[in-house]
Every structure is written in C-alpha cells, then in structure tokens.
Design an enzyme around this catalytic site. Structure first.
Site: not given
Ligand code: EPU
Length: 438
Positions: A22-23, A117, A122, A308, A400
C-alpha cells in the site's frame, strides 16, 4: 458498519500470499501525475486507501482502469486542476503525496491540510521545507497548503526532523526535484523500501535518481517523464502482520511474496521472542514457540522496527512470559490500541512514549473498537489467541490497509468472520423468532 468476530484458540498453518505494498503504491500512483502518457502499475492492492487516492487523482484529471490482469492504468486527461479537496484528504492523510508532482508538472498545488488523526499530529513542515528549497513558495490558505513556483531549481536540502526522516516528505521532494533544473541532493532522506520503489518507478519513466534507499538521494532534473510499467514491492507490513499471527498462535505458516531483507528488524524481534524463522529469497516460514519470550521493542525509521507493526507486536508481547517495554519513537501517541487490549485482559502501563507490557497467561475475548489501521490489526491478532470471542467494530480502518484479511486468516485455520450490524454475531445464540417458536 462491518464488524469482525474472532474465536480464539486456532493454530494457524498453511501458506498465505502477501499483496503489493500500500505505502509503495500510493506515492507511485501520485507520481503518475508527472508522466506524459499512461502509467501501468502492477500489484496495487484493492484497498480503501487506494480507492481514496484514485478519487483524489480523478479530481486532478487522472483517469484509471484495471486491466484483466488487475494492473492499474492511470492516464492524465486534464492538466488544469490543482486542488486536492478536504473531503478526500481528511479520509487519507497520504493524499499529501500529490503536492510534489502537482507543483512540478502544473506549477501550483493546493492540497487540503490533513488535520490530526488517531496516531497523533501529522505535520507537513518538512514537505514544505523540501519544495521551498527548490524555489517554490508555500502558504496555508483556508485550510489548504498552497505551493506555487515559476520553475523549480535543484538544491541541497537537509530533510531530517525531530522524529528523524519523513517518508512522504522525501517522496514529495524527490518527485518535485525530478523535473527541476539541475541537481538536487536530499540529505537525511527516508531510507524506507517504499521510497526506493518510487525512485525505481521514476527512473523507468526517464528520471535520474541515485541513492534512494540510503540517507543521501541525488536527483538530476530531466525535461519530461514518460508513462511506464512497474510492479510495486510486496507489502512488508502485511507480511509482518501474518508473521506475528503465526508466532502468536504456535502456528506454522509460510508467507509468500515477501522480501525478508525488508523485514530484518521484525525477524530479529520474532526470533528473540522464540519463533523459528526460515527466510528464503521471496518467502518466509514462521513457526511459533510454545511460550513466547518478552522482548523490548523500539520503533525507528527504516531499517529499525517500523511504527506500523508496533501495535501488532504489542499484541504478541501481551502473552509473553515476562515484561517487555515497547517504545514508540515515530508517533509517540500511537497507542490507541492499549485501552482496547486492556479490555481483553492485557496488563499494560503507559509511561510517556513507552508501554510496559507485563505478559499474562491468557487474554479474554471482548468487544473492542478499532481506532486506526494497525491498531485494528493488533486487535484481530489478540483475538486469535483470546479465550472466547472478540468482536472488533469499526473495521473500515482495517480495510484501508488489508485486503480481505479475514478470508486469508480463515484459510490458515482461524475462526474469524465478518458480519454487519444487522446480523447477529456468529457466537451468539440466534434469537427465537415467532416463526421458530411455533
Ligand atoms: N514529520 C514531521 N514533519 C513533516 C512530516 C513528518 O515532523 O513534515 C514527522 C511525523 O510527525 C512523524 C515522523 O516525522 O513523527 C515520520 O513521519 P513520516 O512523514 O515518515 O510519515 P508519513 O510519510 O506521513 C508514512 C506511512 C505511514 C507510516 C510512516 C512512518 C504512507 C502512506 N504512510 O507516513 O503508514 O507510519 O510513514 O513510517 O507511506 C500506515 O500504513 O498505517 C501508516 C500510517
């Protein structure tokens, strides 16, 4: 609304095949916005999050169809829309991954801010930092992040944040950089296999990205990208969930279409908990122990233990023979499953970003509520070993990210069934109707 009932006590055995990730699929689908010509993506799972992103892409002028092999064909038919609306983004925060490609291809992106969320705040400051370094301006206007540029220029960008690297922030920055003038270097890039898969997709479109999968990614901007064909990597989180199910139920399960190399940290934890794991190139066999041992778990960016799988590992440690400490370093508030597991008899104490898990000999089935995708998976796993019936409500969260998980667990021997609110849960006696009373 659907619910899932699990009757605990079955030992899982047999073979299960993992779907495409998915990701990995979500940002790759968004990257189709960059292409001149159709993109065909194989292995995209049939999930609610995929459907939501298809709806977002439809509002952005992208048509889609599934061919007879199940591959997803995406084609841009209108390059004028630039807005990803709140109604869709609030259903799935990953919709933010259209920001980079829209900006690079259309010069403007207007994406609703995702909001909070169940797993915590986020933020998207690093996404904004990435595209601003390339020359875009960004602002928050009426609940939307609006990014604009005349043209993007390559730059050196440090993208690390307080919680380490960002997966979708890295994806957005590299998608914007691949059509920028000159070379971009992203330092402290996310190393997740999903980022590497996105780079592979863009490179087969004619892009030039080196180092994806490492903390330093170098992107050489190109003038245009063409449509291409690509198969997404297997879903390492789905694979880990089945591995934990096998370990938890004293099972013997072979998991196919998995890359054990992507799961080093999870395999290590499960081995330390007593599971026997045989890793092949493209598969993995997990034999669960009679008694699980406690293990401390700390989630970290890749190649550490993924956030995750934190909830699913906690379900396993709930019945280990001692005390484990689970520490969440990515989303310190991602503990909504704790109170539900407690309802099933788990002995858990939350201390800041950690949970102290004191293993109990038995969990007991209860009515529990799913709060997010991975929390739902952990409740199903706990239900597999609980005495009696566990009824998980709000399973739309589960849909999801897991395709037909109850059918696939049932094929491994689990006693599990989906039913909707109108039906009587399978374990409960049928009501005596006037007719049957006659
Ligand atoms: N963060 C910031 N600023 C930003 C972006 C992120 O501080 O601008 C922080 C977040 O709050 C968190 C950390 O950085 O503490 C990591 O977040 P990240 O941006 O890596 O998360 P994401 O890219 O939004 C993806 C996955 C998530 C998974 C996270 C961490 C997808 C679609 N989603 O989210 O997957 O938990 O990476 O590995 O790829 C799931 O599949 O259940 C899921 C939530």
């Amino acid at each position: 609304m659907d619910r899932i009932a699990v009757e605990g006590g079955s030992r899982l055995t047999g073979t299960v095949r993992v779907n495409g990730s998915k990701n990995a699929a979500l940002p790759i689908m968004a990257a189709a916005l960059l292409a001149n010509g159709p993109s065909v993506i194989e292995g995209v799972p049939l999930l609610r999050d995929v459907k939501t992103l298809l709806d977002v892409l439809a509002t952005l002028g992208v048509e889609h169809e599934r061919d007879e092999s199940g591959a997803l064909r995406l084609r841009v038919v209108d390059e004028s829309p630039v807005t990803a609306p709140y109604e869709l983004v609030c259903q799935m925060r990953a919709s933010i991954c259209v920001l980079g490609p829209l900006l690079a291809k259309r010069g403007t992106a207007r994406v609703s801010l995702p909001g909070g969320c169940a797993i915590g705040v986020r933020p998207i400051d690093l996404h904004r930092k990435g595209v601003e370094a390339l020359g875009a301006t960004t602002a928050v206007e009426h609940g939307y992040v609006v990014a604009r540029c005349d043209h993007l220029r390559g730059a050196n960008i440090f993208l690390g944040g307080a919680f380490g690297s960002t997966v979708l922030g890295t994806a957005n920055t590299l998608m914007a950089a691949c059509l920028a003038d000159g070379v971009t270097t992203i330092e402290s890039a996310a190393c997740e296999p999903e980022v590497e898969d996105l780079a592979r997709f863009i490179n087969t479109m004619g892009g030039s990205i080196e180092g994806a999968g490492s903390p330093v990614v170098r992107v050489k901007g190109v003038r245009s990208l063409r449509g291409t064909r690509h198969r997404v990597i297997p879903d390492r989180i789905e694979a880990a969930t089945f591995m934990i199910a096998a370990a938890l139920t004293q099972g013997d399960v072979t998991i196919e279409n998995v890359r054990p190399l992507h799961l080093g940290a999870v395999i290590d934890i499960l081995r330390r908990a007593g599971a026997e794991i045989t890793a092949y190139d493209n598969a993995c066999r997990v034999v669960g122990p009679r008694t699980l041992r406690p293990v401390d778990v700390t989630t970290l960016p890749y190649p550490g233990v993924p956030t995750d799988v934190q909830a699913q590992l906690m379900a396993l440690l709930c019945i280990a023979s001692g005390i484990s400490i689970v520490t969440e370093k990515i989303y310190p508030d991602r503990f909504m499953h704790v109170a539900e597991l407690q309802r099933m008899g788990a002995d858990l104490r939350k201390e800041g970003p950690s949970v102290i898990v004191n293993g109990v000999t038995e969990l007991s089935g209860a009515q529990v509520m799913a709060s997010d995708l991975r929390a739902s998976a952990s409740l199903i796993l706990a239900g597999l070993v609980a005495r009696g019936t566990t009824e998980v409500s709000r399973v739309y969260h589960l849909d999801r990210g897991y395709e037909r998980i109850e059918e696939r667990l049932r094929a491994l021997g689990a006693s599990i069934r989906r039913f909707d609110d109108g039906e009587v849960p399978p374990d409960k006696p049928q009501p005596v109707t006037a007719e049957s009373n006659v």
